[in-house]
Design a protein around this motif. Structure first.
Motif, mmCIF file in Angstrom:
data_model
loop_
_atom_site.group_PDB
_atom_site.id
_atom_site.type_symbol
_atom_site.label_atom_id
_atom_site.label_comp_id
_atom_site.label_asym_id
_atom_site.label_seq_id
_atom_site.Cartn_x
_atom_site.Cartn_y
_atom_site.Cartn_z
ATOM 1 N N ILE A 168 14.668 -5.974 1.390
ATOM 2 C CA ILE A 168 15.334 -7.179 2.181
ATOM 3 C C ILE A 168 14.860 -8.511 1.757
ATOM 4 N N MET A 169 13.423 -8.195 1.227
ATOM 5 C CA MET A 169 12.304 -9.204 0.619
ATOM 6 C C MET A 169 13.344 -9.951 -0.584
ATOM 7 N N PHE A 170 13.304 -9.454 -0.918
ATOM 8 C CA PHE A 170 14.157 -9.826 -2.468
ATOM 9 C C PHE A 170 15.447 -10.135 -2.053
ATOM 10 N N SER A 171 15.893 -9.929 -1.416
ATOM 11 C CA SER A 171 17.473 -10.923 -1.083
ATOM 12 C C SER A 171 17.150 -12.038 0.085
ATOM 13 N N MET A 172 15.801 -12.333 0.174
ATOM 14 C CA MET A 172 15.325 -13.139 0.739
ATOM 15 C C MET A 172 14.658 -14.783 0.331
ATOM 16 N N ASN A 173 14.182 -14.348 -0.663
ATOM 17 C CA ASN A 173 13.528 -14.680 -1.558
ATOM 18 C C ASN A 173 12.468 -14.099 -2.749
ATOM 19 N N THR A 174 13.170 -14.162 -3.791
ATOM 20 C CA THR A 174 12.622 -13.224 -4.681
ATOM 21 C C THR A 174 11.082 -13.967 -5.277
ATOM 22 N N ALA A 175 10.472 -15.216 -5.080
ATOM 23 C CA ALA A 175 9.642 -15.433 -5.728
ATOM 24 C C ALA A 175 8.127 -14.899 -4.706
ATOM 25 N N MET A 176 8.900 -14.814 -3.241
ATOM 26 C CA MET A 176 7.735 -14.132 -2.906
ATOM 27 C C MET A 176 7.515 -12.311 -2.654
ATOM 28 N N ALA A 177 8.829 -12.130 -2.580
ATOM 29 C CA ALA A 177 8.899 -10.621 -3.037
ATOM 30 C C ALA A 177 8.183 -10.574 -3.979
ATOM 31 N N SER A 178 7.984 -11.034 -4.980
ATOM 32 C CA SER A 178 7.481 -10.574 -6.180
ATOM 33 C C SER A 178 5.825 -10.547 -5.824
ATOM 34 N N VAL A 179 5.662 -11.504 -5.180
ATOM 35 C CA VAL A 179 3.583 -11.945 -5.111
ATOM 36 C C VAL A 179 3.323 -9.889 -3.655
ATOM 37 N N VAL A 180 4.933 -9.908 -3.005
ATOM 38 C CA VAL A 180 4.376 -8.737 -2.057
ATOM 39 C C VAL A 180 4.420 -7.435 -2.973
ATOM 40 N N ALA A 181 5.669 -7.283 -3.560
ATOM 41 C CA ALA A 181 5.871 -6.328 -4.811
ATOM 42 C C ALA A 181 4.175 -5.669 -5.661
ATOM 43 N N ALA A 182 3.436 -6.934 -6.076
ATOM 44 C CA ALA A 182 2.945 -6.705 -7.110
ATOM 45 C C ALA A 182 1.625 -5.960 -6.493
ATOM 46 N N PHE A 183 1.873 -6.361 -5.657
ATOM 47 C CA PHE A 183 0.758 -5.942 -4.414
ATOM 48 C C PHE A 183 0.491 -4.449 -4.604
ATOM 49 N N ILE A 184 2.005 -3.690 -4.484
ATOM 50 C CA ILE A 184 1.929 -2.099 -3.717
ATOM 51 C C ILE A 184 1.454 -1.203 -5.056
ATOM 52 N N PRO A 185 1.672 -1.359 -5.903
ATOM 53 C CA PRO A 185 1.153 -0.747 -6.954
ATOM 54 C C PRO A 185 -0.293 -0.904 -6.834
ATOM 55 N N ILE A 186 -0.654 -1.888 -6.889
ATOM 56 C CA ILE A 186 -2.155 -2.120 -7.054
ATOM 57 C C ILE A 186 -2.900 -1.375 -6.278
ATOM 58 N N ILE A 187 -2.060 -1.497 -5.004
ATOM 59 C CA ILE A 187 -2.957 -0.637 -2.916
ATOM 60 C C ILE A 187 -2.463 0.783 -3.727
ATOM 61 N N LEU A 188 -1.633 0.585 -4.353
ATOM 62 C CA LEU A 188 -1.267 2.597 -4.330
ATOM 63 C C LEU A 188 -2.626 3.744 -5.059
ATOM 64 N N PHE A 189 -2.312 2.273 -7.212
ATOM 65 C CA PHE A 189 -3.903 3.618 -7.399
ATOM 66 C C PHE A 189 -4.579 2.995 -6.978
ATOM 67 N N TYR A 190 -4.982 2.589 -6.575
ATOM 68 C CA TYR A 190 -6.402 1.718 -6.125
ATOM 69 C C TYR A 190 -6.635 3.316 -4.625
ATOM 70 N N SER A 191 -5.677 3.865 -3.966
ATOM 71 C CA SER A 191 -5.622 4.580 -3.172
ATOM 72 C C SER A 191 -5.796 5.790 -3.769
ATOM 73 N N LEU A 192 -4.936 5.692 -4.619
ATOM 74 C CA LEU A 192 -4.779 7.542 -5.097
ATOM 75 C C LEU A 192 -6.686 7.550 -5.832
ATOM 76 N N PHE A 193 -6.498 7.189 -7.074
ATOM 77 C CA PHE A 193 -8.032 6.928 -7.654
ATOM 78 C C PHE A 193 -8.985 7.760 -6.737
ATOM 79 N N PHE A 194 -9.545 6.363 -5.356
ATOM 80 C CA PHE A 194 -10.609 6.815 -4.588
ATOM 81 C C PHE A 194 -10.327 7.789 -3.672
ATOM 82 N N SER A 195 -9.215 8.733 -3.628
ATOM 83 C CA SER A 195 -8.952 9.908 -2.550
ATOM 84 C C SER A 195 -9.255 10.926 -3.511
ATOM 85 N N ALA A 196 -8.871 10.768 -4.938
ATOM 86 C CA ALA A 196 -8.730 12.407 -5.857
ATOM 87 C C ALA A 196 -10.586 11.549 -6.153
ATOM 88 N N ARG A 197 -10.915 11.081 -6.279
ATOM 89 C CA ARG A 197 -12.514 10.872 -5.794
ATOM 90 C C ARG A 197 -13.326 11.310 -4.893
#
Lengths: 596, 598
Positions: A168-197
């Motif tokens: 939905i976000m990409f269909s609304m505005n690509t630039a802003m959607a990219s900003v949001v999309a960029a954060f998802i892998p960061i949050i996910l990997f951060y959380s995975l890494f810490f959870s494993a530890r």
């Protein structure tokens, strides 16, 4: 291997599918709400032009067009509520369907484990530790339950959420959607890494807690020893050591967790800030509307938490594989085989062991054992611990299976391997040295196999087992609960209840496997006297290391190191001057008496 | 309302005093947690204000000047919030780990002091749950529950305050919706807790059933009751299914219900706010900020309500722990004895008189709590220092009671038990126990090695001392037969050894303690006949010169005693030496003939 588990999912799949579909529908309905808010702010209130999908366009005109909406804002407010109601309804369907599917699956799994464990051969039980089996049936099942009911759906939901929101976000505005999309892998990997530890540290805390638990448990069970040696101070020191170790580990873990949460909060907040800043920037330059800005902000905040949770869920899911394997191990082990066409002969005849040899765990327990117990007569078997005398009883009731070529055991001339296993066991009343009682009342325990419901019969048998007066001394008499939540019976009381329980069955064969070892001589004698009455006509085998228990038997077999060392009557064996006589002398203290 | 009398003052918040001694140490941590909580919740609550600012200053004005400062301001608030969370977590866990372990220790210490009788009326599983899980729940709730509640409260108040700043009328509208949400959640959660309790109960029945069937598998197979067991088990799991589905349904209703309430609030803001906006009274940014608050406030309301219900259910834990800590010490050192001899945790061995070993029962009456008749009645017995007395009698005749009183596990109801001519109660328990060697029929070993277990008798003993004690007790051969000799792990409760082997180990343990008084309660009943014959000689050597009380079913093991007493119904019916009693031709000779089969 997993097939053993999947069988129990039969009929649950449909519910799971509905649950997933409803979860998706609920999310989509949830997504509509910010859209309605955004639309209201922009188009209705702000009067800005907003490209609407064809369906929404039609809906607006059906509702009377933009101007009507402006006059009756309540319609927009109802729209918001309707989206929420829809989302809530789907959420409800998803959760209840999932719960029904999961709980049915777990119910079947528990039932299967329970009945299968009972049907597994005794040898399997001897090889596996009780605590471990119980843990598989309880905590591993709980892990499986959590996987199906929480983790699995959580992952699916989060995946749908992220994909749909991004689309939905990409269909609304690509630039802003990219900003949001960029954060998802960061949050996910951060959380995975810490959870494993963190999960490593959690495990070490669990272990420390287990140690503390067993320290306390041992202290409580050994209270008399602790008191008698005056070791309270020593015990407290041991306790303090474990208690402090556990606290230190938790405090350390708390530090890690604090950083995890704190930094996680900062990262999610930064993602919201990035959306705010870039949105403000874009809105300022007129690229997006205020309504769009609010929609983005709302999606971004909706996603932040589930994505953070996802890392934790994924790392917890890694435990599930191990648990499922441990459960499948039990279910996959073959139970005692069915025996179509097995015989059900009369069991009143002679019991003969012919050249029986038996090895257990690579250790030879019996070597070429032969003897006969005459039908209707009493046979005594004397032997020290480890002489193989209990193995004889287990073989006779086919708790251990005698392999081909290791001799044979016959009853009335029929090889017991040809006799239906359950029929045989129902006919052989085996009373164990350490009998198990169940967490029921004493009455139910005695009546458990006979199922007569007849208190008179139960008391009669209890009297014959010399335990009636003990039972009547309990506050609730025969209704007294046995076990952890009730009274703890002494070893001797348990043995006598077990004797009564077997006498209830009036079996053609009765085997006492050292089952009066915890009784004093007088009670032992009392029971033996009444047994003559209560087991009249039955073939009785009394296994004991106590001569007084079996000296009145019609014939006696003396076992030593897996072999038959002597046979005969009491008098013959005494006259023989062998092992029997030696044991007799020690036990009657003849000669070693008062002047020792 | 009920006004029912006699509840012993058990009001809604009784028992929490157990925390008082431990709060002093963590005042600082609690202060930090509270401060961190305030910072974290307020920074979170302030967030919509930033959005509002962005909308007003950048979006509406269509300019990006001052964006840098704006981002810096936001970032610093975010960082402050994140750092506060770190502090919160660090110090909350300290609070939890000061309170929980301290409560556990209190319980443990109390359990070391409570009379042995307390253990007869409370199962180990029950006590373990008090020491471990109840204390965990209490400390977890204090550390995390309270701080989460505080967070939620601050967030709600902060949000309401900011909303009032933005627009008082709309804020009032939302504030009015809050109690409705709170009451809804509360009603649901009360039901959820009730069902949850039922589920926990069923769960323990399921574990119990597994335990029964797996430990009793041999019994089930030989009685052929597998089918019956499975059928009964199925009833439990079917009930579990019903209750679990009920719980899930309740939960599935609660969450959508609350989010629906939240969205009603959003709708209300939109409606009223939109109307105001049309009248030109409300700016866009205010509206968007209010919508954010309306959504954000739902979660903390749910959390608050959850914590309140947690507190209600934790009340039971607190009461149980308080009951354990307040359990009266019926067998305890008198103040004078404690002053002179020291307590069990701080002994003053320099003031202890050496013990000679004379044990005297002086017209002792004893009744077990709840029992109708006396277990011992007018029981008098004088055991001179160094003598061996054997006690004979049927099960329930009072033999173990004599031991329990000699060990001062119990105090007599009337009469006195004297050691070296002085009443037990004038001395400390530890003084007495330090002089006792006690070997039970059901021997208890601790997990650890054989060496460690024997050393329990004298903690400072060298390996050589341990081995020579084991030799004396005929346990040496058993130990060497094991896989790793003396370094073999015996397992929990010594389960890797047979009962007979455990008896020999616990005998060695008592021998190592080298006590002036020995108490053997069926100490070798499960040792096989030939080993027992061996040990018999060892025992007479060990007991020489020591006072000893011996209980044995096998009369062969006690025929050498200086005196044998025969108990029946708590009274001494015969006393004398083996040969005197045989001559007498009474109960003893009857028992003796039974045992040798005459």
């Amino acid at each position: 291997m997993r097939a053993h588990l999947l069988v129990h999912m039969r009929g649950c799949w449909r519910r799971f599918a509905v649950a997933v579909a409803a979860a998706g529908a609920s999310l989509l309905a949830g997504f509509l709400m910010p859209q309605v808010v955004g639309f209201t702010v922009d188009a209705v209130l702000g009067g800005a032009d907003r490209a609407l999908p064809a369906a929404a366009e039609r809906l607006v005109s059906a509702l009377g067009g933009m101007s009507r909406l402006r006059e009756h804002l309540i319609i927009c407010a109802v729209g918001v509520a309707a989206c929420a109601a829809l989302s809530g309804a789907f959420n409800y369907i998803s959760r209840t369907q999932l719960a029904r599917g999961t709980e049915r699956f777990i119910e079947r799994l528990r039932d299967a484990l329970f009945s299968h464990a009972q049907l597994l051969p005794l040898e399997w039980h001897m090889r596996n530790q009780t605590g471990d089996i119980i843990q598989r049936c309880t905590s591993d099942v709980e892990t499986a339950r959590r996987f199906v009911s929480e983790q699995f759906i959580e992952v699916v939901r989060t995946a749908i959420l992220v994909v749909a929101a991004l689309a939905i976000m990409f269909s609304m505005n690509t630039a802003m959607a990219s900003v949001v999309a960029a954060f998802i892998p960061i949050i996910l990997f951060y959380s995975l890494f810490f959870s494993a530890r963190v999960s490593r540290e959690f495990r070490s805390c669990d272990e420390a807690e287990g140690e503390l638990m067993s320290t306390v448990q041992e202290n409580l069970t050994g209270v008399r020893v602790v008191r008698a040696f005056g070791r309270e101070r020593h015990e407290l020191a041991r306790f303090d050591e474990k208690n402090d170790a556990l606290a230190d580990k938790w405090i350390k873990l708390g530090g890690t967790l604090g950083v995890f949460w704190g930094v996680g909060d900062i990262v999610s907040a930064v993602s919201v800030l990035a959306v705010t800043a870039s949105g403000a920037y874009l809105a300022a330059s007129g690229d997006i509307t205020l309504g769009d800005f609010l929609v983005f902000l709302s999606y971004c905040m909706t996603m932040a938490w589930p994505v953070r949770q996802l890392g934790r869920t994924l790392s917890e899911m890694s435990k599930t594989g191990v648990s499922l394997r441990r459960i499948a191990d039990i279910l996959g082990h073959p139970a005692e085989p069915e025996e179509p066409g097995a015989l059900r002969p009369s069991l009143g005849g002679d019991i003969a062991f012919n050249g029986v040899s038996f090895a257990y765990d690579g250790l030879t327990v019996l070597r070429d054992v032969s003897f006969t117990a005459r039908g209707g007569a009493t046979l005594g078997i004397l032997g020290a611990t480890g002489s193989g005398k209990s193995t004889l009883a287990y073989l006779l009731s086919r708790l251990y299976e005698l392999p081909d070529g290791c001799g044979e055991i016959t009853i009335g001339g029929v090889d017991i391997r040809k006799i239906d296993r359950h029929y045989l066991r129902r006919g052989v009343g085996l009373i164990l040295q350490e009998p198990a009682l169940f967490s029921k009342t004493i009455f139910e325990n005695i009546d458990i196999a006979a199922c007569t419901g007849d208190i008179g019969a139960v008391r009669e048998r209890a009297r014959q087992a010399a335990v009636d007066s003990d039972i009547m001394e309990f506050a609730d008499g025969y209704d007294t609960l046995v076990g952890e939540r009730g009274v703890t019976l002494s070893g001797g009381q348990k043995q006598r209840v077990a004797i009564a329980r077997t006498l209830m069955l009036s079996t053609p064969i009765v085997v006492f496997d050292d089952s009066m070892s915890s009784l004093d001589m007088t009670t032992d004698a009392l029971i033996r006297n009444s047994l003559r009455e209560s087991t009249r006509g039955a073939t009785v085998i009394i296994i004991s290391h106590r001569i007084s228990t079996l000296m009145k038997a019609d014939s006696i077999v003396v076992m030593e190191a897996g072999r038959v060392a002597e046979t005969g009557t009491h008098e013959q064996l005494l006259a023989g001057g062998g092992i029997y006589r030696r044991v007799y002398e020690i036990q009657s203290a003849a000669g070693s008496g008062a002047n020792a | 309302m009920s006004g029912r009398p006699g509840r012993g003052g058990a009001h809604a918040l009784s028992g929490w005093h157990i925390l008082r001694p431990h709060l002093g140490k963590i005042k600082k941590n609690i202060a930090i947690v509270v401060a961190a909580m305030l910072v974290s919740s307020l920074s979170e609550a302030a967030y919509p204000l930033f959005t509002r600012y962005a909308v007003r200053e950048f979006i509406e004005k269509g300019s990006v000047s001052g964006m840098g400062a704006y981002i810096a301001a936001c970032a610093s608030v975010i960082t402050a919030g994140g750092v506060a969370v770190i502090f919160w977590s660090l110090h909350s866990i300290v609070v939890e780990m000061r309170i929980g372990p301290a409560l556990k220790r209190d319980c443990f210490v109390r359990l070391q002091m409570l009379p042995v009788q307390y253990y007869s009326s409370n199962s180990v599983g029950y006590l373990l749950a008090r020491v471990m899980s109840d204390t965990d729940r209490i400390s977890g709730l204090i550390a995390w529950g309270l701080s989460h509640a505080l967070w939620s409260l601050c967030y709600i108040i902060g949000s309401l305050a900011f909303m009032f700043m933005l627009n008082a009328r709309l804020a009032l509208l939302l504030a009015a919706a809050l109690p409705i949400a709170a009451v809804t959640v509360w009603l649901f959660q009360r039901k959820i807790i009730a069902v949850n309790r039922r589920i926990r109960h069923i769960n323990s029945r399921i574990s119990g059933a597994y335990n029964d069937s797996i430990t009793g598998v041999k019994t089930s197979k030989s009685l052929v009751i597998e089918q019956r067991n499975s059928a009964e088990f199925k009833e439990i799991t079917a009930e579990m299914y019903r209750q679990s589905v009920r719980l899930s349904t309740l939960r599935a209703m609660l969450i959508p219900a609350v989010s629906f309430l939240g969205s009603l609030a959003v709708g209300a803001v939109l409606y009223r706010g939109g109307a105001l906006r049309q009248a030109g009274l409300l700016e866009f940014q205010v509206l968007s900020a209010l919508v954010q608050y309306a959504v954000g406030i739902v979660e903390p309301v749910m959390q608050m309500s959850g914590i309140i219900t947690d507190f209600v259910s934790a009340q039971a834990c607190v009461e149980r722990v308080a009951a354990l800590l307040g359990e009266p010490l019926t067998v305890t050192d008198s103040p004078q004895a404690a002053a002179k001899y020291g307590g069990i945790f701080d002994p003053k061995p320099e003031g202890w008189e050496p013990i000679e070993g004379r044990v005297t029962f002086d017209h002792v009456y004893f009744k077990y709590p709840g029992a109708a008749g006396y277990a011992l009645e007018d029981f008098s017995l004088d055991i001179p220092a160094g003598a061996t007395v054997a006690i004979v009698g049927e099960t329930g005749a009072g033999k173990s009671t004599v031991v329990n009183l000699a060990c001062r596990f119990y105090d007599p109801e009337r009469g006195r038990v004297l050691i070296d001519g002085r009443d037990c109660r004038e001395r400390s328990q530890l003084w007495l126990h330090s002089s006792l060697g006690y070997v039970l029929q059901d021997p208890h070993l601790f997990s650890g090695t054989v060496m460690e277990n024997i050393r329990y008798g004298r903690l400072g003993a060298s390996d050589e001392d341990v081995v020579s004690a084991a030799r004396l007790a005929c346990a040496d051969a058993v130990a060497l037969r094991l896989e790793d000799g003396y370094a073999t792990q015996v397992g929990e409760g010594g389960d890797m050894l047979s009962t007979g082997e455990k008896q020999l180990m616990s005998f060695a343990r008592a021998v190592l303690a080298d006590p002036p008084i020995f108490i053997l309660d069926e100490a070798t009943s499960s040792v096989d006949t030939e080993t027992e014959a061996l040990i018999q000689n060892a025992i007479s050597n060990i007991l020489r010169g020591r006072t000893s009380i011996v209980i044995a079913h096998r009369l062969s093991t006690i025929s050498g005693a200086d005196m044998i007493i025969v108990l029946e119904g708590g009274k001494i019916i015969e006393r004398g030496t083996h040969s005197e009693l045989l001559e007498m031709g009474g109960k003893y000779s009857e028992l003796y003939n039974d045992s040798i089969g005459k």
